[in-house]
Scaffold this motif. Structure first.
Motif, PDB file in Angstrom:
ATOM      1  N   VAL A  95       0.870  -1.177   0.000  1.00  0.00           N
ATOM      2  CA  VAL A  95       0.000   0.000   0.000  1.00  0.00           C
ATOM      3  C   VAL A  95       0.904   1.224   0.000  1.00  0.00           C
ATOM      4  O   VAL A  95       1.802   1.352   0.832  1.00  0.00           O
ATOM      5  CB  VAL A  95      -0.928   0.017   1.231  1.00  0.00           C
ATOM      6  N   THR A  96       0.664   2.123  -0.954  1.00  0.00           N
ATOM      7  CA  THR A  96       1.497   3.321  -1.103  1.00  0.00           C
ATOM      8  C   THR A  96       0.631   4.572  -1.066  1.00  0.00           C
ATOM      9  O   THR A  96      -0.446   4.609  -1.655  1.00  0.00           O
ATOM     10  CB  THR A  96       2.278   3.275  -2.433  1.00  0.00           C
ATOM     11  N   SER A  97       1.135   5.568  -0.373  1.00  0.00           N
ATOM     12  CA  SER A  97       0.506   6.878  -0.350  1.00  0.00           C
ATOM     13  C   SER A  97       1.581   7.892  -0.700  1.00  0.00           C
ATOM     14  O   SER A  97       2.767   7.665  -0.461  1.00  0.00           O
ATOM     15  CB  SER A  97      -0.071   7.176   1.031  1.00  0.00           C
ATOM     16  N   TYR A  98       1.184   9.002  -1.254  1.00  0.00           N
ATOM     17  CA  TYR A  98       2.139  10.037  -1.663  1.00  0.00           C
ATOM     18  C   TYR A  98       1.887  11.308  -0.876  1.00  0.00           C
ATOM     19  O   TYR A  98       0.745  11.698  -0.658  1.00  0.00           O
ATOM     20  CB  TYR A  98       2.001  10.308  -3.166  1.00  0.00           C
ATOM     21  N   ARG A  99       2.983  11.909  -0.425  1.00  0.00           N
ATOM     22  CA  ARG A  99       2.914  13.180   0.271  1.00  0.00           C
ATOM     23  C   ARG A  99       3.821  14.167  -0.436  1.00  0.00           C
ATOM     24  O   ARG A  99       4.798  13.780  -1.075  1.00  0.00           O
ATOM     25  CB  ARG A  99       3.396  13.029   1.712  1.00  0.00           C
ATOM     26  N   GLN A 100       3.494  15.402  -0.272  1.00  0.00           N
ATOM     27  CA  GLN A 100       4.336  16.439  -0.870  1.00  0.00           C
ATOM     28  C   GLN A 100       5.644  16.488  -0.084  1.00  0.00           C
ATOM     29  O   GLN A 100       5.655  16.477   1.145  1.00  0.00           O
ATOM     30  CB  GLN A 100       3.614  17.788  -0.787  1.00  0.00           C
ATOM     31  N   ALA A 101       6.758  16.502  -0.809  1.00  0.00           N
ATOM     32  CA  ALA A 101       8.082  16.563  -0.176  1.00  0.00           C
ATOM     33  C   ALA A 101       8.285  17.953   0.406  1.00  0.00           C
ATOM     34  O   ALA A 101       7.796  18.943  -0.138  1.00  0.00           O
ATOM     35  CB  ALA A 101       9.166  16.242  -1.194  1.00  0.00           C
ATOM     36  N   LYS A 102       9.006  18.006   1.517  1.00  0.00           N
ATOM     37  CA  LYS A 102       9.302  19.311   2.123  1.00  0.00           C
ATOM     38  C   LYS A 102      10.216  20.091   1.201  1.00  0.00           C
ATOM     39  O   LYS A 102      11.194  19.567   0.674  1.00  0.00           O
ATOM     40  CB  LYS A 102       9.988  19.128   3.472  1.00  0.00           C
ATOM     41  N   VAL A 103       9.892  21.343   1.013  1.00  0.00           N
ATOM     42  CA  VAL A 103      10.697  22.216   0.161  1.00  0.00           C
ATOM     43  C   VAL A 103      11.611  23.027   1.079  1.00  0.00           C
ATOM     44  O   VAL A 103      11.166  23.705   1.996  1.00  0.00           O
ATOM     45  CB  VAL A 103       9.809  23.162  -0.679  1.00  0.00           C
TER      46      VAL A 103
END
Length: 81
Positions: A70-78
């Motif tokens: 199971v994979t979820s995507y999050r915005q990477a810290k900039v």
């Protein structure tokens, strides 16, 4: 059981994945997939392997073994300077 996989970052996203091994009635496995699809945080199931006893049965309470990621995507810290 579960195994947290290494976080992968590409572009502006981080992929957070968990490898699951489940032994449960077929009906419960289907409910798990429905819960993933209805989650507030988008999730995808991949590498799905389902094993059950040999034979042709329509028993929705038949116990099966399943492995999936199971994979979820999050915005990477900039990083800001």
């Amino acid at each position: 059981s579960e195994e947290i996989l290494p976080v992968l970052a590409e572009g502006g996203l981080r992929a957070i994945s968990v490898r699951l091994t489940v032994t449960a009635p077929w009906r419960s496995l289907i409910r798990l997939f429905l819960a993933l699809s209805r989650s507030e945080i988008p999730m995808a199931a991949d590498e799905i392997i389902v094993r059950g006893p040999p034979g042709n049965t329509r028993d929705v309470d038949l116990t099966v073994d399943a492995n999936l990621t199971v994979t979820s995507y999050r915005q990477a810290k900039v990083e800001t300077e």
